[in-house]
Design an enzyme around this catalytic site. Structure first.
Site, PDB file in Angstrom:
ATOM      1  N   ASP A  98       1.867   3.895   3.202  1.00 18.85           N
ATOM      2  CA  ASP A  98       0.840   4.762   2.639  1.00 18.85           C
ATOM      3  C   ASP A  98       1.467   5.915   1.844  1.00 18.85           C
ATOM      4  O   ASP A  98       1.617   5.817   0.630  1.00 18.85           O
ATOM      5  CB  ASP A  98      -0.063   5.287   3.758  1.00 18.85           C
ATOM      6  N   HIS A 139       0.855  -1.197   0.000  1.00 20.38           N
ATOM      7  CA  HIS A 139       0.000   0.000   0.000  1.00 20.38           C
ATOM      8  C   HIS A 139       0.888   1.243   0.000  1.00 20.38           C
ATOM      9  O   HIS A 139       1.267   1.752   1.062  1.00 20.38           O
ATOM     10  CB  HIS A 139      -0.899  -0.024   1.238  1.00 20.38           C
ATOM     11  N   GLU A 155     -10.980   3.390   6.849  1.00 18.57           N
ATOM     12  CA  GLU A 155     -10.048   4.347   7.434  1.00 18.57           C
ATOM     13  C   GLU A 155     -10.865   5.462   8.083  1.00 18.57           C
ATOM     14  O   GLU A 155     -10.670   5.804   9.247  1.00 18.57           O
ATOM     15  CB  GLU A 155      -9.108   4.907   6.369  1.00 18.57           C
TER      16      GLU A 155
END
Length: 335
Positions: free
Chosen positions: A280, A19, A202
Site C-alpha cells: 500500500d 497495490h 477497507e
C-alpha cells in the site's frame, strides 16, 4: 513453528506487488531532502525519529498530500521513481504496479501529465535495466476530489493508455460519494482499453465492494477485506474471478483490524478468493514486502508453496501484456 532457514527462503522469494501508491512509497528521507532543497516547510509531517506522522486514516490522507506537495516537477517524479524501485528491488519484487494520479502529476492537464509520465517511464526503464524490476502504471482518480476531477484523470489515462499505462482505478476516502458517481470516468477508461480496479471494502464495508463491482465493473478490488462480512458477496467475488489486492500491514496499522491474527486474509483465501499481498504505502505503515511475507508466515504458517501460489495469482491478475506476464511467471518458477 518455522525455523530461520524456512523464513529466510520466504523472505527472499521473488514477489509481485499490485497495490502500491507511488507517492505513498516515497522514503521519508527522500521527501524531507526534497523539501529542504525547495525550502518547503513540512512541519507536522514527520515524527522526531523521521517517520511519517499521522493519527488515523483521514489524518493520513492530509499528511500524504502534504508530503506529495514537494513533488513539483517531472524530474522530482523521476527521482521518486528511482527511489521507490530501489526499495522494491531490495525486497525481491520482480514486478510492480503503481498508482499514479494526474492530480499530483500536472494538475489533471493532459499535456503536463504526459511530461510527468515520460520522466517516470524513463526512470522505470533505467531501473529495469539495472535491477530487472518491471513497473507498470495504473492511473488513479482521487475519490474525495470529486467526480469532475475524476473525469480529467480518466481523460489523462485514456490519452496515454498503452503498454505502460495499463489500468485505471480510484483511491482516497471511501466515505466520500458513491462508486456510481464515478461510472463515467470508468467507462471512459474501459473504452480506451484500460483494465479496472477500485479501492473498496477497507472503510466502506462489504456494501462498498458490491457497489464497486456492480457500478464500476472492475476486475480487481483494492483491499476488499470487509467482503468477508457478506459471504454471498464472497461467493460472487469467487464466481466472477475478481482478485483482491490485500494489504495486511496497512490494515493493521490503520486499525481496520486490531492485529494480523484477526485479519481475514486467511479466511478469504481458504474460501477460494484470489488474494494477493501488497504494502500500500510502505514507509507510512513501517512495512516492506519482505516484512509482509514474514509476518504472514509467522502468523498463519504460510510456507513457500502458499506464497508461490499467491505470486502466481498476482502475476495472472496483473494489468500487463502477455509477453510481460510470461517473463514475470518465468521469474516465479519454482525449482
Amino acid at each position: 513453528m518455522m525455523d530461520e532457514d524456512q523464513l529466510d527462503r520466504i523472505r527472499r522469494l521473488p514477489k509481485v506487488e499490485l497495490h502500491l501508491h507511488h507517492e505513498g512509497a516515497a522514503p521519508p528521507a527522500f521527501i524531507k531532502g526534497l523539501a529542504q532543497e525547495k525550502s518547503v516547510n513540512l512541519d507536522g509531517v514527520f515524527t522526531p525519529d523521521g517517520s511519517y506522522a499521522f493519527r488515523d486514516f483521514v489524518h493520513f490522507l492530509s499528511v500524504y498530500e502534504a508530503a506529495t506537495s514537494v513533488l513539483k516537477t517531472p524530474e522530482d517524479y523521476a527521482r521518486l521513481t528511482k527511489a521507490v524501485l530501489e526499495e522494491s528491488a531490495a525486497n525481491d519484487v520482480v514486478y510492480s504496479e503503481t498508482f499514479l494520479s494526474p492530480d499530483f502529476c500536472g494538475g489533471g492537464d493532459v499535456g503536463a501529465w504526459r511530461e510527468y509520465l515520460h520522466a517516470i517511464i524513463e526512470a522505470a526503464n533505467e531501473a529495469e535495466r539495472d535491477s530487472g524490476i518491471i513497473l507498470r502504471g495504473i492511473v488513479t482518480c482521487i475519490r474525495h476530489f470529486g467526480p469532475e476531477k475524476a473525469k480529467a484523470a480518466a481523460l489523462c489515462a485514456a490519452e496515454t493508455a498503452g503498454d505502460w499505462i495499463t489500468g485505471f482505478g480510484i483511491a482516497g476516502d471511501e466515505m466520500k460519494g458513491k462508486p456510481k458517481d464515478f461510472a463515467y470516468s470508468f467507462d471512459m477508461a474501459r473504452e480506451a482499453g484500460l483494465r479496472l480496479t477500485a479501492h473498496a471494502g477497507e472503510w466502506g464495508g462489504a456494501q462498498s465492494v458490491a457497489a464497486s463491482i456492480r457500478d464500476l465493473r472492475v476486475e480487481r478490488i483494492g483491499h476488499g477485506v470487509h467482503a468477508i462480512n457478506d459471504l454471498a458477496l464472497v461467493d460472487e467475488i469467487i464466481e466472477s474471478g475478481i482478485t483482491l489486492e490485500v494489504c495486511p500491514g496497512s490494515n493493521v496499522t490503520l486499525g481496520v483490524y486490531p492485529s494480523l491474527a484477526k485479519h481475514p486474509i486467511e479466511h478469504l483465501r481458504d474460501r477460494g478468493v484470489k488474494v494477493t499481498v501488497s504494502t500500500d504505502d510502505p514507509p507510512f505503515f513501517h512495512t516492506t514486502m519482505r516484512d509482509e511475507y514474514l509476518n504472514l508466515a509467522r502468523t498463519f504458517g504460510w510456507d513457500e508453496e502458499v506464497f508461490g501460489d499467491i505470486n502466481e495469482t498476482a502475476a495472472k491478475a496483473a494489468f500487463c501484456d502477455e509477453d510481460t506476464r510470461d517473463r514475470v511467471l518465468k521469474r516465479l518458477e519454482r525449482t
